[in-house]
Design a protein around this motif. Structure first.
Motif, PDB file in Angstrom:
ATOM      1  N   TYR A  64       0.863  -1.191   0.000  1.00  0.00           N
ATOM      2  CA  TYR A  64       0.000   0.000   0.000  1.00  0.00           C
ATOM      3  C   TYR A  64       0.895   1.235   0.000  1.00  0.00           C
ATOM      4  O   TYR A  64       2.074   1.183   0.347  1.00  0.00           O
ATOM      5  N   THR A  65       0.310   2.336  -0.397  1.00  0.00           N
ATOM      6  CA  THR A  65       1.068   3.573  -0.587  1.00  0.00           C
ATOM      7  C   THR A  65       0.856   4.524   0.586  1.00  0.00           C
ATOM      8  O   THR A  65      -0.274   4.746   1.027  1.00  0.00           O
ATOM      9  N   THR A 114       6.144   2.945  -0.330  1.00  0.00           N
ATOM     10  CA  THR A 114       5.399   1.695  -0.298  1.00  0.00           C
ATOM     11  C   THR A 114       5.710   0.913   0.974  1.00  0.00           C
ATOM     12  O   THR A 114       6.886   0.708   1.320  1.00  0.00           O
ATOM     13  N   ASP A 136      -5.604   3.280  -0.611  1.00  0.00           N
ATOM     14  CA  ASP A 136      -4.143   3.248  -0.782  1.00  0.00           C
ATOM     15  C   ASP A 136      -3.614   1.842  -1.055  1.00  0.00           C
ATOM     16  O   ASP A 136      -2.419   1.668  -1.337  1.00  0.00           O
ATOM     17  N   GLN A 147      -2.641  -1.449  -2.928  1.00  0.00           N
ATOM     18  CA  GLN A 147      -2.303  -1.852  -4.300  1.00  0.00           C
ATOM     19  C   GLN A 147      -2.761  -3.304  -4.488  1.00  0.00           C
ATOM     20  O   GLN A 147      -1.967  -4.245  -4.496  1.00  0.00           O
ATOM     21  N   LYS A 203      -1.280  -5.766  -6.932  1.00  0.00           N
ATOM     22  CA  LYS A 203       0.127  -6.139  -6.752  1.00  0.00           C
ATOM     23  C   LYS A 203       0.348  -7.011  -5.515  1.00  0.00           C
ATOM     24  O   LYS A 203       1.484  -7.187  -5.067  1.00  0.00           O
TER      25      LYS A 203
END
Length: 453
Positions: free
Chosen positions: A76-77, A96, A151, A153, A156
């Protein structure tokens, strides 16, 4: 003919001949501990050579395996403000982080097929294993960790599985993720939990409650290794069932099997470990926890280690040498037989040579056979030499009998690991009692007037 006058030094040596001889024997005994210490060092050198041979085979076949996982990692960002010296202002930077999620339930079942391989004279245990892992993950709300669902991802995310030595993988590993089938890739995306392993990409989604939706998993691993195989209980409930035709397992780690059966045909073992039994949660961010400390499993090392037994026998060298010299000393006192210090040294060296014989022969056969051969050779050598020195069949038989009893006593102590201290203490007490009994009538003040040593 002129008489040699009695000097004070001569009178002192005559008055204390027995004491001086006893002191000389004690010095010889202590000096003989030097070669025994050198032999003990030789034992460690040979054991180190054996360990090198095991490592060489392990590097080619597969070393001891520790399996960690599987677990899901979702990146997550994080957007944070940082000061930029170049612009002399604050800028927003994306970073990240990784959310690691352990399974709700984990079931592991497998079989281990050991084989014996040889590197020179050394025997090494290697194995082939067939391990199946299955389980599922609980729903998890990212807000629990103050993560904004936007947030995440999700495209991924990936599932990781730790294998300590990737050389041991024999076949391609395929993950059954719900109804999907995915092929694992080598390596790890992040080292938060693993330093070595495999991974497979996942595409996750959130439900209406912003909880991560996961699926049941199942995959099979055919793995080669040597010496041991360990597992890390990452499931909230971890259930492990192992079987093998190896009949001398050693169960290691912080968790012993809840049930096990061991017979001549092999063993089966079952573990059930809860998340309450370990010191890390089911989910966390980054590298906050080291899960490898909770690893447990089974060790397939050869149960009888001749080097350890040789080292234990060397610890009794002072007992061998001291008692043998004590018998010779009493023979001198009681039977008026004179034994030269050089002859004490030769007998002591023969006793030290026993340990080199034991070490070298045990590398080619079992320890018990090596002990028997070394004992017969040493007793035969010392008895033959005793016959030439004392010129008495009775005294030679006495010396041989005492050595037989002594070597048998030490052999029993070596075999009884749990009761070695107790048996050794009782044995030494009996030996001291016998020495006191047979020396009770000796007049140590008068003995110098009757004996010349």
């Amino acid at each position: 003919m002129n008489e040699v006058p009695n000097t004070p030094n001569q009178r002192f040596s005559e008055r204390n001949a027995v004491l001086l001889k006893a002191g000389l024997i004690a010095v010889i005994t202590l000096l003989l501990l030097i070669p025994t210490a050198m032999i003990n060092g030789l034992v460690h050198d040979r054991e180190s050579t054996k360990n090198q041979a095991i490592n060489e085979v392990g590097k080619k076949w597969g070393q001891g395996q520790t399996l960690i996982g599987p677990f899901v990692t979702v990146p997550y960002t994080i957007t944070e403000k940082r000061y930029s010296p170049r612009d002399s202002t604050n800028v927003w930077v994306d970073r990240t982080e990784y959310l690691n999620i352990l399974p709700e339930s984990l079931a592991i079942s497998g079989s281990i097929a050991p084989e014996k391989r040889y590197r020179g004279i050394y025997e090494v245990i290697v194995y082939n294993s067939d391990i199946t892992l299955s389980g599922d993950f609980a729903l998890l709300a990212p807000e629990t960790f103050n993560i904004n669902p936007k947030d995440l991802q999700l495209d991924k995310a990936y599932l990781s599985f730790g294998i300590s030595d990737l050389k041991g993988i024999e076949d391609q590993i395929s993950l059954e993720w719900g109804t999907e089938s995915k092929i694992f890739n080598p390596g790890t995306v992040t080292s938060d939990l693993l330093s070595s392993g495999i991974n497979v990409p996942l595409s996750l989604s959130l439900n209406s409650n912003n909880e991560l939706i996961t699926k049941p998993f199942n995959f099979n691993v055919k793995l080669k290794g040597s010496e041991y195989i360990n597992f890390v209980p990452v499931g909230k409930v971890t259930d492990i069932e192992l079987s093998s035709d190896w009949n001398n397992p050693s169960f290691d780690g912080p968790f012993l099997p809840d049930s096990r059966e061991i017979d001549d045909d092999g063993f089966t073992a079952h573990w059930n470990v809860l998340h309450l039994n370990r010191n890390y949660p089911q989910a966390w961010i980054g590298a906050q926890h080291k899960v490898k400390d909770s690893a447990f499993g089974v060790n397939l090392l050869i149960p009888v280690d001749s080097y350890q037994k040789s080292e234990r026998s060397i610890k009794y060298a002072i007992l061998f040498i001291g008692l043998t010299f004590l018998v010779f000393f009493f023979i001198e006192i009681i039977n008026k037989k004179r034994v030269h210090p050089i002859q004490y040294i030769l007998v002591g060296l023969a006793l030290c040579l026993f340990y080199t014989l034991l070490l070298s022969i045990s590398e080619h056969t079992s320890f018990n056979i090596a002990y028997g051969i070394s004992t017969l050779l040493t007793i035969g050598l010392i008895s033959t030499y005793t016959k030439t020195v004392l010129k008495s069949n009775a005294l030679t038989g006495l010396m041989g009998g005492i050595l037989i009893i002594l070597y048998l006593f030490i052999f029993i102590i070596i075999q009884l690991q749990d009761y070695a201290l107790l048996m050794g203490s009782i044995g030494l007490f009996i030996i001291l009692g016998l020495v006191m009994y047979f020396s009770r009538k000796i007049d140590w003040y008068q003995i110098n007037n009757e004996t010349k040593l």
